[in-house]
Design an enzyme around this catalytic site. Structure first.
Site, PDB file in Angstrom:
ATOM      1  CE  LYS A 156      -0.353  -0.284   5.033  1.00 47.62           C
ATOM      2  NZ  LYS A 156      -1.224  -0.686   6.154  1.00 47.62           N
ATOM      3  CB  CYS A 203      13.731  26.134   2.301  1.00 47.39           C
ATOM      4  SG  CYS A 203      15.043  27.057   3.107  1.00 47.39           S
ATOM      5  CG  HIS A 261      -4.317  -4.218  11.806  1.00 48.22           C
ATOM      6  ND1 HIS A 261      -3.225  -4.762  11.158  1.00 48.22           N
ATOM      7  CD2 HIS A 261      -3.997  -2.925  12.052  1.00 48.22           C
ATOM      8  CE1 HIS A 261      -2.289  -3.830  11.022  1.00 48.22           C
ATOM      9  NE2 HIS A 261      -2.733  -2.715  11.558  1.00 48.22           N
ATOM     10  NE  ARG A 296      -2.854  -8.089   7.715  1.00 50.75           N
ATOM     11  CZ  ARG A 296      -3.492  -8.449   8.834  1.00 50.75           C
ATOM     12  NH1 ARG A 296      -4.098  -9.620   8.909  1.00 50.75           N
ATOM     13  NH2 ARG A 296      -3.531  -7.625   9.855  1.00 50.75           N
TER      14      ARG A 296
HETATM   15  C1  LIG Z   1      -0.473  -1.662   6.807  1.00 49.92           C
HETATM   16  C2  LIG Z   1      -1.012  -2.952   7.260  1.00 49.92           C
HETATM   17  C3  LIG Z   1      -0.169  -4.048   7.477  1.00 49.92           C
HETATM   18  C4  LIG Z   1       1.343  -3.951   7.428  1.00 49.92           C
HETATM   19  O1  LIG Z   1       1.787  -3.277   8.584  1.00 49.92           O
HETATM   20  P1  LIG Z   1       3.360  -3.194   8.933  1.00 49.92           P
HETATM   21  O2  LIG Z   1       3.379  -2.702  10.330  1.00 49.92           O
HETATM   22  O3  LIG Z   1       3.939  -2.228   7.977  1.00 49.92           O
HETATM   23  O4  LIG Z   1       3.903  -4.558   8.774  1.00 49.92           O
HETATM   24  C5  LIG Z   1      -0.752  -5.259   7.783  1.00 49.92           C
HETATM   25  N1  LIG Z   1      -2.096  -5.372   7.898  1.00 49.92           N
HETATM   26  C6  LIG Z   1      -2.929  -4.334   7.716  1.00 49.92           C
HETATM   27  C7  LIG Z   1      -4.396  -4.537   7.861  1.00 49.92           C
HETATM   28  C8  LIG Z   1      -2.420  -3.088   7.404  1.00 49.92           C
HETATM   29  O5  LIG Z   1      -3.252  -2.058   7.241  1.00 49.92           O
END
Ligand SMILES: *Cc1c(COP(=O)(O)O)cnc(C)c1O
Length: 387
Positions: A46, A320, A173, A229
């Protein structure tokens, strides 16, 4: 006389460039693979692959045999499809009803975070005679997206029964995984397992279970489950200082510029906007053509450092929009000399983590802040790739 609109290569070549070392990306992925052992990996790309360039990074990950990719928004997924990336791609963010048809058209996997969304996806998929591929989002403590674990029974039941949706995964998450001391992560894991119990109750197979971001991968092996992830660690940046000892990662991005101006500054003459800094003796100062208009933080005013001729020198005065000044004291530098903003020179190194700490933010914000005014070049097998 005609004036050409085209900028020649030479005109385009500003002395500032971010080098993306794909060999380091390969290294980081293999280190992560060894660490998570049997869990599958969804590489998170992302926000323009954390500033490294969405398409080139995704292509390289495909070459490395990655199984799936994750992005935040629909349009990021569409960009990947339009550039020939055929892997499963999960969009992690929330969805609007008007977007559902595009998910189906571009074969992108949806995050389903409520019963209502599930019904709408089911309807659109039915009307289009397609199957939506979905991952259910369970909220275990982040309070961002997803059905609360404690009321996920009917949600999971409806998802299992949805005729036009294929249930590929179920995920949550972590809110505090970058803090190995926090009890929150194991609480979240417990809540996630409570939600997963509904599959057992219904007597159906559990789809891919995933929970761990970089912090979870590093500090909490219990959270690895079927799939992890990783985002920031893929790019060789540590989410927290404690994780340095756990994995040997190599920073993928380095940022270089060149000295464009050299001068001596008299004692007591202030430097830059707001006249915030001055020396009590005569010094040598150089100007570097990078600024907050590139995403180089203004918060580094009077506290950032750069490398020139293998030595660290401080930024003096305010950063700047397009340039900043560096105090060489009695040191030497010439116009055209390399300036390392992130990366190594001789024995010295400046890391994203250091910049983030000085700027009072997190490495994620620094990386994603470098904008498209900074050209990216790609290094693979130690050779620059032609764009
Ligand atoms: C951004 C994100 C990740 C990755 O997170 P990191 O801390 O960069 O590894 C994994 N899962 C979800 C749902 C995210 O939004």
């Amino acid at each position: 006389m005609t004036i050409s609109n085209a900028l020649t290569n030479e005109m385009m070549t500003r002395p500032t460039v971010a080098t993306i070392n794909l060999d380091h990306l390969s290294h980081n992925l293999s280190v992560i693979k060894n660490h998570v052992k049997t869990s599958k990996i969804m590489a998170i790309v992302k926000a323009n692959a954390y500033g490294h360039g969405l398409v080139p990074v995704a292509r390289h990950l495909v070459e490395l045999g990655i199984g799936r990719l994750g992005v935040a928004f629909l349009e990021e997924g569409i960009t990947l499809r339009q550039n020939g990336i055929q892997l499963p791609i999960l969009v992690l963010g929330g969805i609007l009803n008007s977007q559902i048809e595009h998910f189906l058209d571009f074969d992108l996997e949806l995050t389903i975070s409520s019963l209502e969304k599930l019904k709408q996806v089911e309807e659109v998929a039915k009307a289009k005679r397609k199957t939506a591929v979905m991952h259910l989002k369970i909220d275990t403590g982040m309070e961002r997206l997803g059905v609360h674990s404690y009321s996920s029974g009917s949600f999971i039941e409806a998802a299992v029964g949805a005729e036009h949706c294929l249930l590929e995964g179920v995920y949550s998450h972590l809110a505090c995984s970058d803090n190995p001391e926090s009890p929150m992560t194991l609480e979240q894991l417990e809540r996630f397992e409570e939600a997963l119990f509904h599959f057992e109750r219904l007597g159906v197979p559990v789809p891919l279970r995933h929970l761990a971001n970089s912090g979870g991968i590093l500090h909490f092996p219990q959270t690895h489950l079927d799939l992890v992830r990783p985002g920031i660690i893929l790019y060789g940046v540590y989410p927290d200082p404690a994780s340095r000892q756990i994995l040997d990662l190599k920073p993928v991005l380095s940022l270089h510029s060149k000295v464009v101006y050299f001068k001596t500054v008299e004692a007591h003459r202030p430097i830059g906007y707001g006249a915030t800094w001055k020396s009590d003796h005569m010094i040598r100062v150089v100007t570097v053509p990078v600024g907050y208009g590139d995403g180089y933080c203004r918060a580094l005013s009077n506290c950032g450092e750069v490398l020139i001729r293998g030595r660290r020198y401080p930024i003096v005065g305010r950063v700047c929009m397009d340039q900043f000044m560096v105090n060489l004291e009695a040191g030497t530098a010439y116009n055209g000399d390399e300036v390392v903003l992130i990366g190594t020179q001789n024995q010295e190194q400046i890391r994203i983590e250091e910049i983030a700490e000085k700027a009072g933010t997190i490495p994620y914000e620094i990386l994603t802040g470098y904008n498209m005014r900074i050209p990216r070049v790609y290094l693979k097998n130690n050779t620059l790739l032609e764009n």
